[in-house]
Write a protein that holds these residues in place. Structure first.
Motif, PDB file in Angstrom:
ATOM      1  N   ASP A 128     -35.534  -3.977  -9.363  1.00 11.59           N
ATOM      2  CA  ASP A 128     -34.107  -4.263  -9.523  1.00 11.59           C
ATOM      3  C   ASP A 128     -33.503  -3.173 -10.394  1.00 11.59           C
ATOM      4  O   ASP A 128     -34.028  -2.871 -11.463  1.00 11.59           O
ATOM      5  CB  ASP A 128     -33.921  -5.617 -10.204  1.00 11.59           C
ATOM      6  CG  ASP A 128     -32.464  -5.996 -10.241  1.00 11.59           C
ATOM      7  OD1 ASP A 128     -32.054  -6.819  -9.411  1.00 11.59           O
ATOM      8  OD2 ASP A 128     -31.737  -5.460 -11.093  1.00 11.59           O
ATOM      9  N   HIS A 130     -30.995  -2.904 -12.338  1.00 10.80           N
ATOM     10  CA  HIS A 130     -30.471  -3.170 -13.689  1.00 10.80           C
ATOM     11  C   HIS A 130     -31.555  -3.439 -14.732  1.00 10.80           C
ATOM     12  O   HIS A 130     -31.270  -3.915 -15.832  1.00 10.80           O
ATOM     13  CB  HIS A 130     -29.436  -4.286 -13.629  1.00 10.80           C
ATOM     14  CG  HIS A 130     -28.231  -3.841 -12.871  1.00 10.80           C
ATOM     15  ND1 HIS A 130     -28.064  -4.125 -11.538  1.00 10.80           N
ATOM     16  CD2 HIS A 130     -27.187  -3.062 -13.219  1.00 10.80           C
ATOM     17  CE1 HIS A 130     -26.953  -3.546 -11.110  1.00 10.80           C
ATOM     18  NE2 HIS A 130     -26.403  -2.895 -12.103  1.00 10.80           N
ATOM     19  N   SER A 346     -23.545 -12.718 -14.429  1.00  9.78           N
ATOM     20  CA  SER A 346     -24.379 -11.550 -14.090  1.00  9.78           C
ATOM     21  C   SER A 346     -25.167 -11.044 -15.294  1.00  9.78           C
ATOM     22  O   SER A 346     -24.852 -11.354 -16.439  1.00  9.78           O
ATOM     23  CB  SER A 346     -23.573 -10.388 -13.510  1.00  9.78           C
ATOM     24  OG  SER A 346     -23.148  -9.524 -14.528  1.00  9.78           O
ATOM     25  N   CYS A 347     -26.168 -10.221 -15.017  1.00 10.35           N
ATOM     26  CA  CYS A 347     -27.020  -9.708 -16.083  1.00 10.35           C
ATOM     27  C   CYS A 347     -26.256  -8.780 -17.031  1.00 10.35           C
ATOM     28  O   CYS A 347     -26.771  -8.399 -18.069  1.00 10.35           O
ATOM     29  CB  CYS A 347     -28.224  -8.982 -15.493  1.00 10.35           C
ATOM     30  SG  CYS A 347     -27.787  -7.645 -14.384  1.00 10.35           S
ATOM     31  N   CYS A 407     -27.997 -15.198 -10.248  1.00  7.53           N
ATOM     32  CA  CYS A 407     -27.179 -13.989 -10.043  1.00  7.53           C
ATOM     33  C   CYS A 407     -25.827 -14.330  -9.443  1.00  7.53           C
ATOM     34  O   CYS A 407     -24.833 -13.647  -9.669  1.00  7.53           O
ATOM     35  CB  CYS A 407     -27.906 -13.006  -9.147  1.00  7.53           C
ATOM     36  SG  CYS A 407     -29.392 -12.343  -9.911  1.00  7.53           S
ATOM     37  N   CYS A 410     -22.437 -12.250  -8.344  1.00  6.45           N
ATOM     38  CA  CYS A 410     -22.629 -10.827  -8.636  1.00  6.45           C
ATOM     39  C   CYS A 410     -22.961 -10.084  -7.358  1.00  6.45           C
ATOM     40  O   CYS A 410     -22.480  -8.987  -7.126  1.00  6.45           O
ATOM     41  CB  CYS A 410     -23.730 -10.611  -9.661  1.00  6.45           C
ATOM     42  SG  CYS A 410     -24.126  -8.876  -9.877  1.00  6.45           S
ATOM     43  N   LEU A 411     -23.796 -10.702  -6.510  1.00  4.68           N
ATOM     44  CA  LEU A 411     -24.137 -10.034  -5.253  1.00  4.68           C
ATOM     45  C   LEU A 411     -23.937 -10.914  -4.034  1.00  4.68           C
ATOM     46  O   LEU A 411     -24.184 -10.488  -2.922  1.00  4.68           O
ATOM     47  CB  LEU A 411     -25.572  -9.451  -5.283  1.00  4.68           C
ATOM     48  CG  LEU A 411     -26.778 -10.300  -4.858  1.00  4.68           C
ATOM     49  CD1 LEU A 411     -27.973  -9.431  -4.634  1.00  4.68           C
ATOM     50  CD2 LEU A 411     -27.050 -11.400  -5.820  1.00  4.68           C
ATOM     51  N   ASN A 429     -21.367  -5.912 -12.493  1.00  4.34           N
ATOM     52  CA  ASN A 429     -21.526  -4.469 -12.660  1.00  4.34           C
ATOM     53  C   ASN A 429     -21.211  -3.643 -11.424  1.00  4.34           C
ATOM     54  O   ASN A 429     -21.259  -2.425 -11.466  1.00  4.34           O
ATOM     55  CB  ASN A 429     -22.960  -4.197 -13.099  1.00  4.34           C
ATOM     56  CG  ASN A 429     -23.930  -5.061 -12.298  1.00  4.34           C
ATOM     57  OD1 ASN A 429     -23.881  -5.076 -11.077  1.00  4.34           O
ATOM     58  ND2 ASN A 429     -24.787  -5.801 -12.984  1.00  4.34           N
TER      59      ASN A 429
END
Ligand code: SF4
Lengths: 469, 194
Positions: A128, A130, A346-347, A407, A410-411, A429
């Motif tokens: 991943d 990130h 998100s992260c 997640c 985010c995606l 991000n």
């Protein structure tokens, strides 16, 4: 000549350097999740190999999981298959799994630090991009592809060519209303989405030193968005205090020994970087993106660039395509533009401090009627802490929807998607075309700017709102 | 991994910069647990309207039958974004053996090489020269010589390829075989650094 922080950690992990080729780099910790690991497990099984060091791999389910009713079976059959496959693979190969229902489950880059698994001086990889987040602790942490996941399974090593090093120094005081997300969006807007390709970045300077660990993680997290292999920050007292006492942190004599080692991890005064950039913290405004890569960002109160002003043909075309997709016009402002969605998660920005920041601004206020607000904690532990502090009640009273860890939007792999054509201010991000759902239009910003838009229903300069309260 | 020595083919032009991995293969197609079958969803959202395979967008290059070949030619910063190797699998599964651009994102470059898809970095001028060619023109990529040639004009450029990766590509070796052969050294490292 002195060594950079990066060199110190890199050199300590090179098992062997191949002549005219990459190095065999030893990996201390390997995180895996359901999306990029199944093919790697299949790969080693096909070769008839066991996992070389299963106890150095930690798994979680995050990308593909629902964020509502996690106690029920996953409805989407393909998602369910992927999550089930992870459970089966971890059992079979002896990998610790913090899957759905586990109190430690969450986004892989949130749980690693939170559990104290991430420690200074380590090499850390994950399938991943990130993974750069973990660099905030003074680690070499970077994203890898599935073939490389398989390499780590088979040998606890990857083959890597040594990247160049870049240092970004940020000094001085931040303006009111400006947070670490703005710092990184500002840097990426300055140097572009490919400006650090080929480099490993160290963030330094008095501004960085003054930041909490969580704020530092937000910065390192987005290093990949300017093309960097990873980002890192030298550990200091803030780092040690954060790690101490966490589940995986060393205890007793082991702690003293670890600390002594961590205190040697900094770039020597005479170390030379391949590139160096200096930034004055006071120049950084609250930021927002208007395009379809994170480099297309600007001050919240600036005008969107006009395509005619761009000389380079490719860049001009790129901006034109981005503005068409986003439904925006060059020369106009984003301030005051209605948004239909706000995604806080998100992260990059789903840790407890992010939630506190949002709660502080939102407390006693209500979201605008025309906006849907989704707040998704990065982990079960973050959700629990938010509950202990009463943040969940503040969000509920404001009309925010609080979901379970993952997640999420985010995606947009699960059902948390933004509908085509609608605008979403997101603390994530990536603003790529279709990232949050086919046709979705993403505006990246800080949790504060996102919270401000939740209240007003339009793109808002949070500085004005802070002033009011 | 399949060996790659010389590639001579027409090409598919995609003169767009910053083509990210979410465009190459959107996240919703990452639910598979095998490496196969991603080619049909390559550039899915640029290829089809309303996410419907019955509605190909006529202006997208993969839907224009005059363009074909083993080589994709794209604008600067190809493959930026996520680490998903599915992007490389999708290109490979679709039939591409090489991608040419003036700049590649790091992780993508590794992933492509690990799957025998060769990323060829050329100068901006060379890239523009390719985009100016006719659909029937061919390119030749010679891995051993590290050259790329526009066959019609003889215009040639050298490209970088690390010698280790080159050996792998020419012979179809992969990194895992190599790493497994290093086991003794790895165990020794663990002993010394445990
Ligand atoms: S939150 Fe988003 S960026 Fe972070 S790991 Fe999950 S999908 Fe990737």
């Amino acid at each position: 000549m002195g060594k950079t922080l990066f060199d110190k950690i890199w050199d300590a992990h090179v098992v062997k350097k191949i002549q005219d080729g990459p190095s065999v780099l030893y990996i201390d910790k390997h995180f895996i999740h359901e999306v990029t690991s199944p093919q790697a497990f299949k790969g080693i099984e096909k070769r008839g190999l066991p996992l070389f060091r299963p106890q150095q791999t930690i798994a979680t389910a995050d990308h593909n999981v629902p964020t509502l009713n996690q106690h029920l079976p996953i409805k989407d059959l393909l998602s369910k298959m992927q999550v089930d496959q992870l459970i089966e693979n971890c059992e079979k190969h002896g990998v610790e799994l913090y899957g759905l229902g586990h109190p430690y489950q969450g986004i892989v880059h949130v749980i690693g630090p939170e559990l104290g698994i991430t420690q200074p001086g380590m090499t850390i990889v994950c399938g991943d991009s990130h993974t750069s987040t973990h660099g905030a602790f003074g680690t070499i942490a970077f994203g890898i592809g599935t073939s490389e996941v398989e390499m780590v399974f088979a040998s606890q090593c990857v083959l890597q060519s040594k990247p160049k090093t870049m240092r970004i120094n940020i000094d001085g005081h931040l303006q009111n209303g400006v947070v670490s997300k703005d710092i990184i969006l500002y840097i990426i807007a300055q140097i572009s989405a490919s400006g650090a390709t080929g480099y490993f970045v160290e963030y330094a300077g008095s501004t960085i030193r003054s930041l909490s660990m969580e704020a530092r993680m937000t910065i390192c997290n987005m290093s990949i968005e300017m093309g960097a292999r990873g980002g890192m920050i030298a550990p200091d007292d803030t780092t040690y205090a954060y790690i101490k006492g966490r589940a995986y942190a060393p205890k007793g004599a082991a702690w003293d020994k670890a600390l002594a080692k961590w205190q040697t991890l900094y770039s020597d005064a005479d170390a030379v970087f391949d590139a160096e950039i200096n930034i004055n913290a006071a120049d950084i405004p609250p930021m927002i993106t208007y395009g379809t890569n994170p480099g297309l960002g600007m001050a919240i109160d600036a005008n969107i660039p006009v395509t005619e002003a761009i000389m380079h043909e490719g860049e001009k075309k790129n901006l034109q395509q981005a503005l068409t997709y986003m439904g925006l016009t060059g020369g106009s402002q984003l301030l005051g533009m209605p948004v239909q969605h706000v995604f806080i998660g998100s992260c990059t920005n789903s840790r407890i401090e992010d939630l506190r920041l949002v709660a502080e601004l939102v407390k006693g206020r209500k979201k605008h009627d025309n906006v849907k607000v989704m707040i998704v904690p990065g982990s079960q532990q973050v959700a629990k802490q938010a509950h202990v502090e009463g943040l969940d009640r503040i969000f509920a009273e404001a009309g925010f929807q609080i979901r379970q860890a993952g997640c999420s939007a985010c995606l947009g792999m699960n059902e948390d998607k933004i509908p085509a054509g609608e605008y979403c201010i997101s603390t994530s991000n990536r603003n790529f075309e279709g990232r949050q759902g086919a046709g979705a239009r993403t505006l990246l910003a800080s949790p504060l700017t996102a919270a401000a838009a939740a209240i007003t229903g339009v793109v808002t300069d949070v500085r004005a709102l802070i002033h009011q309260s | 991994m399949q060996a790659l020595q010389i590639l001579n083919s027409t090409f598919v032009p995609l003169p767009i910069e910053n083509v990210d991995t979410d465009q190459i293969i959107p996240a919703r197609f990452l639910k598979a647990t095998t490496r196969d079958g991603f080619g049909k969803n390559l550039f899915r959202d640029w290829r089809y309207a309303d996410d419907d395979v019955a509605k190909p967008k006529p202006d997208f290059v993969l839907n224009q039958s005059q363009y074909a070949g083993d080589i994709l030619v794209a604008g600067k910063n190809f493959g930026c974004g996520s680490s998903r190797e599915h992007a490389a699998w999708a290109l490979l599964d679709y039939g591409f053996k090489a991608v040419i651009s003036s700049f590649f994102a790091d992780i993508f470059k590794n992933n492509a090489l690990n799957n025998g898809v060769l990323p060829v970095t050329v100068s901006d001028q060379f890239l523009q020269a390719i985009f100016a060619l006719n659909v029937t023109d061919t390119l030749t990529i010679n891995v051993a010589e590290q050259t790329i040639t526009i066959d019609a004009t003889g215009l040639q450029e050298n490209f970088e390829l690390n010698p280790y990766k080159k050996t792998c590509l020419l012979n179809g070796y992969d990194d895992i075989d190599f790493l497994i052969s290093q086991k003794a050294a790895i165990e020794q490292y663990e002993l010394e650094n445990g």
